[in-house]
Structure formats: structure tokens, C-alpha cells
Motif scaffolding. Sequence first.
Motif, PDB file in Angstrom:
ATOM      1  N   GLU A 173      -6.761  10.127 -10.783  1.00  0.00           N
ATOM      2  CA  GLU A 173      -7.500  10.802  -9.225  1.00  0.00           C
ATOM      3  C   GLU A 173      -8.443   9.632  -8.635  1.00  0.00           C
ATOM      4  O   GLU A 173      -9.318  10.151  -9.428  1.00  0.00           O
ATOM      5  CB  GLU A 173      -7.091  11.686  -9.179  1.00  0.00           C
ATOM      6  CG  GLU A 173      -5.933  12.839  -9.823  1.00  0.00           C
ATOM      7  CD  GLU A 173      -6.375  14.759  -8.663  1.00  0.00           C
ATOM      8  OE1 GLU A 173      -5.219  14.898  -8.216  1.00  0.00           O
ATOM      9  OE2 GLU A 173      -7.551  14.935  -9.826  1.00  0.00           O
ATOM     10  N   ASN A 174      -7.977   9.377  -7.660  1.00  0.00           N
ATOM     11  CA  ASN A 174      -9.644   9.224  -6.231  1.00  0.00           C
ATOM     12  C   ASN A 174      -9.451   8.939  -4.927  1.00  0.00           C
ATOM     13  O   ASN A 174      -8.309   9.267  -4.630  1.00  0.00           O
ATOM     14  CB  ASN A 174      -9.149   7.818  -6.850  1.00  0.00           C
ATOM     15  CG  ASN A 174      -9.483   6.523  -7.735  1.00  0.00           C
ATOM     16  OD1 ASN A 174     -10.014   6.744  -8.768  1.00  0.00           O
ATOM     17  ND2 ASN A 174      -8.444   6.148  -8.068  1.00  0.00           N
ATOM     18  N   THR A 175     -10.860   9.687  -4.777  1.00  0.00           N
ATOM     19  CA  THR A 175     -10.980  10.422  -3.596  1.00  0.00           C
ATOM     20  C   THR A 175     -11.977   9.990  -2.966  1.00  0.00           C
ATOM     21  O   THR A 175     -12.742   9.529  -2.937  1.00  0.00           O
ATOM     22  CB  THR A 175     -11.641  11.891  -3.600  1.00  0.00           C
ATOM     23  OG1 THR A 175     -12.477  12.362  -4.554  1.00  0.00           O
ATOM     24  CG2 THR A 175      -9.931  12.806  -4.360  1.00  0.00           C
ATOM     25  N   GLN A 224      -6.056   9.378  -3.992  1.00  0.00           N
ATOM     26  CA  GLN A 224      -4.624   9.234  -4.441  1.00  0.00           C
ATOM     27  C   GLN A 224      -4.460   9.270  -5.905  1.00  0.00           C
ATOM     28  O   GLN A 224      -5.945   9.555  -6.174  1.00  0.00           O
ATOM     29  CB  GLN A 224      -4.574   7.554  -4.709  1.00  0.00           C
ATOM     30  CG  GLN A 224      -3.467   6.297  -4.947  1.00  0.00           C
ATOM     31  CD  GLN A 224      -3.938   6.078  -6.905  1.00  0.00           C
ATOM     32  OE1 GLN A 224      -5.413   6.350  -7.022  1.00  0.00           O
ATOM     33  NE2 GLN A 224      -3.120   6.025  -7.355  1.00  0.00           N
ATOM     34  N   THR A 225      -3.002   9.940  -6.168  1.00  0.00           N
ATOM     35  CA  THR A 225      -3.356  10.147  -7.260  1.00  0.00           C
ATOM     36  C   THR A 225      -2.265   9.129  -8.318  1.00  0.00           C
ATOM     37  O   THR A 225      -0.462   9.250  -7.844  1.00  0.00           O
ATOM     38  CB  THR A 225      -2.751  11.522  -7.933  1.00  0.00           C
ATOM     39  OG1 THR A 225      -3.894  12.507  -6.909  1.00  0.00           O
ATOM     40  CG2 THR A 225      -2.531  12.792  -8.787  1.00  0.00           C
ATOM     41  N   VAL A 228       3.501   9.464  -8.161  1.00  0.00           N
ATOM     42  CA  VAL A 228       2.268   8.899  -7.496  1.00  0.00           C
ATOM     43  C   VAL A 228       2.584   9.178  -6.373  1.00  0.00           C
ATOM     44  O   VAL A 228       2.485  10.041  -5.609  1.00  0.00           O
ATOM     45  CB  VAL A 228       2.776   7.510  -7.263  1.00  0.00           C
ATOM     46  CG1 VAL A 228       3.835   7.168  -6.151  1.00  0.00           C
ATOM     47  CG2 VAL A 228       1.570   6.447  -6.822  1.00  0.00           C
ATOM     48  N   SER A 229       0.827   9.421  -5.647  1.00  0.00           N
ATOM     49  CA  SER A 229       0.765  10.594  -4.615  1.00  0.00           C
ATOM     50  C   SER A 229      -0.594  10.356  -3.698  1.00  0.00           C
ATOM     51  O   SER A 229      -1.128   9.768  -4.416  1.00  0.00           O
ATOM     52  CB  SER A 229       0.548  11.677  -5.355  1.00  0.00           C
ATOM     53  OG  SER A 229       1.680  12.590  -5.372  1.00  0.00           O
ATOM     54  N   TYR A 230      -0.197   9.689  -2.462  1.00  0.00           N
ATOM     55  CA  TYR A 230      -0.889   9.522  -1.604  1.00  0.00           C
ATOM     56  C   TYR A 230      -1.470  10.845  -0.573  1.00  0.00           C
ATOM     57  O   TYR A 230      -0.119  11.771   0.000  1.00  0.00           O
ATOM     58  CB  TYR A 230      -1.132   8.927  -0.614  1.00  0.00           C
ATOM     59  CG  TYR A 230      -1.060   7.567  -1.585  1.00  0.00           C
ATOM     60  CD1 TYR A 230      -1.640   6.450  -2.536  1.00  0.00           C
ATOM     61  CD2 TYR A 230       0.552   7.242  -1.638  1.00  0.00           C
ATOM     62  CE1 TYR A 230      -1.913   5.560  -2.564  1.00  0.00           C
ATOM     63  CE2 TYR A 230       0.914   5.939  -2.637  1.00  0.00           C
ATOM     64  CZ  TYR A 230      -0.132   5.064  -2.449  1.00  0.00           C
ATOM     65  OH  TYR A 230      -0.031   4.198  -3.462  1.00  0.00           O
ATOM     66  N   ARG A 274       0.608  15.785   2.596  1.00  0.00           N
ATOM     67  CA  ARG A 274       0.130  14.891   1.253  1.00  0.00           C
ATOM     68  C   ARG A 274       1.695  14.320   1.191  1.00  0.00           C
ATOM     69  O   ARG A 274       2.876  14.373   1.504  1.00  0.00           O
ATOM     70  CB  ARG A 274       0.205  15.431   0.296  1.00  0.00           C
ATOM     71  CG  ARG A 274       0.265  14.634  -1.393  1.00  0.00           C
ATOM     72  CD  ARG A 274      -0.033  15.965  -2.607  1.00  0.00           C
ATOM     73  NE  ARG A 274       0.121  15.324  -3.457  1.00  0.00           N
ATOM     74  CZ  ARG A 274      -1.338  15.089  -4.543  1.00  0.00           C
ATOM     75  NH1 ARG A 274      -1.801  15.833  -4.535  1.00  0.00           N
ATOM     76  NH2 ARG A 274      -0.691  14.850  -6.066  1.00  0.00           N
ATOM     77  N   ASP A 305       4.477  12.753  -1.933  1.00  0.00           N
ATOM     78  CA  ASP A 305       4.349  12.575  -3.696  1.00  0.00           C
ATOM     79  C   ASP A 305       5.834  11.669  -4.034  1.00  0.00           C
ATOM     80  O   ASP A 305       7.153  12.127  -2.789  1.00  0.00           O
ATOM     81  CB  ASP A 305       5.003  14.571  -3.949  1.00  0.00           C
ATOM     82  CG  ASP A 305       3.177  14.647  -4.174  1.00  0.00           C
ATOM     83  OD1 ASP A 305       2.087  14.229  -4.747  1.00  0.00           O
ATOM     84  OD2 ASP A 305       3.376  15.550  -3.568  1.00  0.00           O
TER      85      ASP A 305
END
Length: 991
Positions: free
Chosen positions: A470-472, A490-491, A537-539, A558, A560
Motif C-alpha cells: 500500500e502506498n498513500t 494505491q493497493t 489492485v486498487s486505487y 475506491r 477495485d
Amino acid sequence: MLFLLDVAYAQNITVKGEVKDDQGLPIPSASVVVKGTTNGVQTDANGAYFISAPSNATLVFSYIGFNTQEVAIGNRTRINVTLSTATNDLQQVVVVGYGTQRKIDVTGSVGTVKGTDISKQASPNAVSSLQGKVAGVNITNSGTPGASPQISIRGTGTIYGNLGVLYVVDGVWFDDISFLNPADIESMSILKDASSQSIYGIRAANGVVLVTTNKGKNGSPTISYNGSVGYRAVTNQVEMANATEYATIINELSASNGATPLFANPASFGTGTNWYNQVFRNAFQTNHQISVNGGSEKSSYNFSLGYTNEDGIVKTQGYKRYTARLANDFQIAKFLKIGYNVSGTAINTNDINGGIFRQLYAAGPVVPVYYADGTYGDANDFSLGGGNNFNPQVTLDFFNQKSKNYRINGNVFAELTFAKNFTFKTSLGGDFGQNEMRGYTSVYKATQGQQNNVSKLAVNRSEDRNWIIENTLTYKNTFGDHNLTVLAGQTAQRRKNYFINSTALNVPYSSDGDLYLSLGSAADRSVIDGGNLTTYVSYFGRVNYAFKDRYLLNATLRADAASQFFNGGDLWGYFPSVGAGWVVSNEDFMKNQNVFNNLKIKASWGKVGNAGVPVNPTTLTVDQRGGYVVVFGGVVYTGANVNSLVPSFLNWERTAGTDIGFEASFLNNRLSVEAGYYNKKTEQAIFNIPILSSVGTVGSEMLGNQADFRNRGFEFLATWSDKSENGFKYSVSGNIGINNNKVLSVITGSNPIYSGGQGIANGALATRTVQGGAIGQFFGYKVAGIFQDATEIAASAQKNAKPGDFRYVDQDGNGIIDGKDRVVLGNPNPKYSFGLNTTFEYKNFDLALDIQGVAGVDVYNANIAYRFGNENFSKDFYDNRWHGQGTSTTYPSANVGSTANSAPNSFYVEDGSYIRLRTVQLGYTLPSALTSKWMTKKVRFFLDAQNAINIFGYKGFTPEIGYVGSPTSRGIDASVYPLSAAYRLGLQVTF
């Protein structure tokens, strides 16, 4: 250059001090942060801290349950702070998805439970500790040692696939947290509405529980020990008919079926064997944990070791868990912080036969445990009446199965602060586990019906290999009257499971337990090797805005993508939410009023999703078997057949929720109230629908988007906290949740979905899910009484009945009792759940009392009619049975297991409401003058009891019954694990 300019704007100084509550007691683990940065520390066990900060900066002091306080440094090197209690006050800090917020800024519905309240419970599973503490959260416990309870948040969230909530432990996603030691938890936040949940998109359909574990504290090392020892005992044990009563009623059963009575003299058997007393025991349990905390302004650490040993109430059953956890944070530079936490768990269990409780209920008391010569009492001994029965001691002695679970998980992270208002965080988490079950059946002959001629070894092993990245990026700024926080993230996730299920026959017995598949016959081995892989994958993004701390806005989106929907489905799902709040008490026109200390009105809407479906659910598979053959010209050709029907297209299951509520405090914050209304609609719910076998498939169900259903309800929480001048301090908190579940539409129209066949005699289905009703309602015949004689039978719609049989209501009046006469009999979904939680403190004494219960719920007692021969009866049934004209108009005869009497009907549906003294704990803390002589900081002794008092009318062990497989089979008691009470003596020491 930006970094250098940011760190050089003021000279750093070291600030020291203490943080205490309004009673003058130190607050350990309080957060001390330089405002506008991520530079922060935690107080030690004595409430002390020291931090390096610019001389003109502002320090922010906060702790869950207390008002946040900001203090300008002003070149001072020592700052002591007193935080005022803010129980349920709008100023307290709560954990939300990907961060924390002041409660005043939260527009969704979030419940918080402190780690100290969690660790007080006797259960080794932290989820059990939530029972009765959060409105709208329903917990169904299992008595099995170490078992995970079932949890539902605001009713049933989904029907198919992954039915559990999402647990996020320090940023890592889990389906279960049985590996986690409750003493390692700092707090748990329960996200209840779609607005707060939507940041977790695809996994939030059933709710989200955020778990924050203990972190290191600034200061010299602090060593803490927390231990207890005690036992568990069965409560509300069902009384069964004794041997004389059993022989009497079995003779009646024989007579009803036109057979000769089996027992010439029932009284000769006396009381016989009490099988529950033979197999149950007072189960020993002990728990120990030791932790070490410490750190400096540059780094902090937390290390803990835990050991839990809990026997089951069934002899030979046992559960042992070993835990270890290490967390480190490092302040590399003012703008860079890195850290990690890792935990390891090893669990060993001695398992029991899952059918033992059914056998204990059914076993004949005329059968001795052992004969005089030491051999086992034989249930098929015709001198004892014979019959289809068991000796449960044989089952216990010859069941040999052990399970092991090893797991290691954790994450590493880095936080970079730049341009003063921006924070970038990257985190990599992993969860790696291995489970193994080894079961061995030896060659033995204990009785005529309980023997085995071929030994068998079964070894099942599975492995989980999961990771999440995860990046935030967070922008946080206050300018004028505006407070703005923007989060973008982003995950990526990968979840991989492997399994091998294998068996071998003719494996010789080994007294030292070394049993291997290779020792068995090569021709009689089987291995199934499989697994599954899912990727996501998610944003996501979120905006929090507040104007003058009065007007609040929260918006989340979100997106997904899940691999399950790669073929034949919508690959991407989009989950928006929006929330708004108005802090009325901060308005100018409220300044001169004396009613409210705080008042906030809030509303939210959002959508969440469910990705808990099988891999490739739309892929049609075929099967080749020996039976699918045809011969042409003397040549055998093997054919194939479709395994099951699959949908050509499968949509995401989505839940849209609306939430409206308010939060208020009165009387100098002594009384706080929260209330809310919610409307949660699950759209395109995924069900398995039965299909006709005539279509030629091997299976009998098809997966698809089959229905819409709704959960609607109210929640209320009120807390009164106060203290007196002589040192008496107390808090009383009560909550209630009201939920109504309803199926809005079914794709098959009026065609119902039948389920609930487990443990039901003759394979009947006891539940029905249909448009307009609740999920899994009990469905069957309405009992109008008991036939007393042949005259009543002749005048009824049941011409083939016998005296003592149920008389059913002819609902359609056509003179025939058939499936059209079945009606709704009850609802297994609790309408009301409530809790009362209290704490009292006076000088060195403390007392906690927790009461919990549910109401407006029904359970189905399947034990009564599930019989195939001469099973035993409960004492209640024996005392109230029909055994001749006029003897009973409510209970049937001993022939209750016949096809006519065992069909699902209203007799077996009972009220499942209960109220329970969940926890009572009395503690005493030694005076500090005494503990200082022993070189300790704190010594506390405690006594407690869990589930000591249980009040309910249900005739089984416990009305706390969940579901097997699906919520469409909820509330059916087919020999559930009995409820038990725990009694402990404990010690807590801090050095």
C-alpha cells in the motif's frame, strides 16, 4: 533543498514532561506529536516523555478516551500536561481507515473498544471481547477452545463466499485474528456504515474491524507481566432421562410401533450412566504474557511473548498457543520515519470427534461405560435393549487427531514528510501460514457397532502465502478557519493458498506417534493436490474538510479490480461514499446555552463490495468418469459430463448504505449520547440456487446474482461517567441495536430458496428465504395440538396419524396436510442486541461488570427429533411427553422421530432470547509505597468470572447459535458446543 529548508526553520530543543489524567494518574502510551509533522513519541508506563522539537513549535497531546490538547513550546524544556476525560466526547481520537481522526471530524459510524477492555476477557480470541460493547455488532461465540466467533455488523452483509468481516491489523488484511494475543492490542475500531467502510471497497460488505497493536514508548525499558489461571465449567447442562426413565419411554416407543417392549423391568436399571458427567470436565486454563517497552527520541521498541493453554470441557481436548511479537520504529531524520512489526504464532490442538455431542445427547443411560470385566459397555447388547446407539467413551478413546498451525505475519513501512504538509507512506505486509491436521484410526473392536478393521491415516496440509503493498500520499493543512486533509492511495494484493489432502490405509500403529503415509499400503494411498490464487489492485482517495470545526465533509472513492471477475464479470468495481456533519454546539448561537457541551448531527451514504466468490466462477467445467462410456465397434470411448451450471456473467455484489445520527454530551460531559438510523441494501446478492437434476448436471445448484435484501435499524449508546471528591470514580454505558432483515427481491420471483438441512431428521429443509421475508426464516407446519385418540384422527386431515402425534393446521382447508400447509415459524436473525458495561474505582479497588444479551430471535432445536433408533430423550421431554389420552396437549409421544412428527414444525422452534452476565472482575492494586519497596511500579491482583449467570428459556445448552455454511442455515441447534463459564485468578505486574 525543500527538506533542508523545512528542517532548518528553527533550532531543535529537547522537551521533557509527564502526561496525567484528571485524577493525577499517569497515562501510558499517550501520543506526543509535533504539530504539522509525523515527529512523535509515546509516553512510558509512568506517563513520562521526551521529544526533540523546534523551540517555536506546538506539541499535540492525545490519547483515546481523552480530550486532545495543544501546547506551544515557547522555548520551554519541560512541559507537564493533564488530559481531561472525554469518554464518547467529540474531541477524542479514533482510528479510521488509513489514519486517525478526532471524533468531531468523523461523519460515519465508528465504534471503539480500548485494549484494556479487550484483555480483561477470559477468551483467547479478541473478537469475543467485543460482545455487548458496540451497538449493532452481534457476536456468536463457539465453546471450542481457540475457535473464532461469528461476527455480524448491522445484520447479514452477504450470503455467499467469505462471510466474515475484514480485519486490518496495522495495515495488513486478515480474514481471522485468532493468531493475535488480545494483550498485544491497543484498540479496535469497528467501522459500521458504508461511508467509513468504503475506503476498503471489495472487502467491506460484512464490515471492517481495525486493530491497532501496542507500540514502543519513549523512556527507559518497562517490563510488564499479565497472567491468570482458572478453569471452565459447563453451564445450563441439559438434563437427560435417567436409565429407568429411558427404559420406560423406549418401551412406549416400541408399543407405538407395534413391537414387544424391550425392557421387562425399567426400574431395575436405576439412574444408570450420566454420559455428560462421564465425558465433561472442569477444564483448566492459563494465560501468561510478558512485554518489554522502551525507546528514545530516535527509536522505540515493543516486544512481547505470550502463552495460552486451554483445555476443552470434553476430556482429551486441548488448545495451546504460543505468540511472539516485535515492533520497532526509527526516526531516521525529522522528515523520515521507518519501522516494522512482526509476529509469530504456533497453535497446537488435540481435537475431538465432531459428533461427540450428538452421541452424548443420544446415548442410552442403561449402557454402562465399562462392564465389570473392564470391556466397554455395548449399546448393541440386546440384554440392554439393543438399538442404534453409541458408547461415547469409545468415540473419545479411539479418536486420534491433532492439528498444528504456524503463522508469521507483519509489515515494514516508511513515512516521508516533505514540503511541510505532505506525508508519503509506503507499506509492505505479509501473512504466511501453514496448517496441518493428522488423524489416525487404528484397528480396534470395542463394541459390536464401534469397531474398525482397517487402519487409516489422513494428513491434510494447507499453506497461505499472502502479501499486500500500500502506498498513500496525504496532504494535511489548516489555513484560517479551514481544515483540509486529502488522501490518495494505491493497493496491490496477492493471496495464494495451497493444499494437499492425503490418506493411506493399513498404517501400523506406533506408540510414539510417528505415523507416516509411506508406512501404509502403496495401492491404498490417495492424494489431492490443489490451490487457488487471487489478485487485487486498487486505487482510492478521500477528502476530509472542516470549516470552523462546524461544517464537515467527507468524500471517498475506491476502485477495485479482482481476478475472480477477470472472465465473465465486471473486472472493476467502484465504491463511492460521502458524509456530512454539523457541529451545532460550535455555532455562535449555542455559546450561551447550558444544555449541550457538544452536539453534532451527521449523515452519510456509501457503497461497498464483496469479492468473496470462487476463482473463475463463470468457467464451465466437465468431468470424465468411468460411468460415462459408450462402446462402438468393440472400442470403449470415455465421455464427459458438465459438473455444474455456471453463470455466463457475474456482477459484483454491492451494498449501499445510508446513515443518519447525532452525538451529544451534557452536564459537563458526564452524560454522552449517540444515536443513529441506518438503511443498508445489498444489491445483486450472490446465492446458490437449486436447479433441476433433469438438466443433466452432477451438481444441484447454480451460482449467480440472485437477490436484493436489506438491513434497516437503529442504534443507541448512552454513557454516564462521574467522580466524587473522595476518589470514587465510575462509568455506566448502555447500548442497544435494533435490526430488521428483509429480502426485497429474488431473481426467481416467488420461488423460494430452501436450506437448513443439517441435523434435521429425514433430510428435511427447515429454512426458507423468499421475497418479503427475512433471510433463512424457519419454515414448516404449525402445530395445533396432540392427537388424543382415533376419533380425533378420523375427523382430521391426517388420517394416517397415531394418538400422540402432532396435529398440524390445515392452512388451505383442503382436508390434506401437505407442503402447501407450511408457514413461517420464526426468525433466526436477532432483532435486538444490547449491552451494559460498567466500571467502578475506589482508592485501590476496581470493579467491572458487563451484561450482554439478544432478543427477538428464534432457534430451532433439531436434537429432539433427530433419531434413528433408541436414542435417549431429555428429562424435559420425558416429563411432558404424551403417553396416554389426556397426558399432554403440547408434547408428542415417544414416536417423535417418525416421519410425521419429525418434519419441521413449530414445536421445535423456541425463543432464543437471553441475557448474560458476560464479565465480572474485581481488582486490587497494591499501594505505590509498598510496590516501590519491591522495585515494581504496579502490582494488581484480580478475580473474575465470565458467563457466570445466563438467563434464557431455551431447552438446549445455549441459544447462542450461529450458522453452518451460510446465514440461510442460521440458528439450528444440531448438537452445538455447550456454553461454559470461566473463573480466573490473575496477576499484573509492571517493573
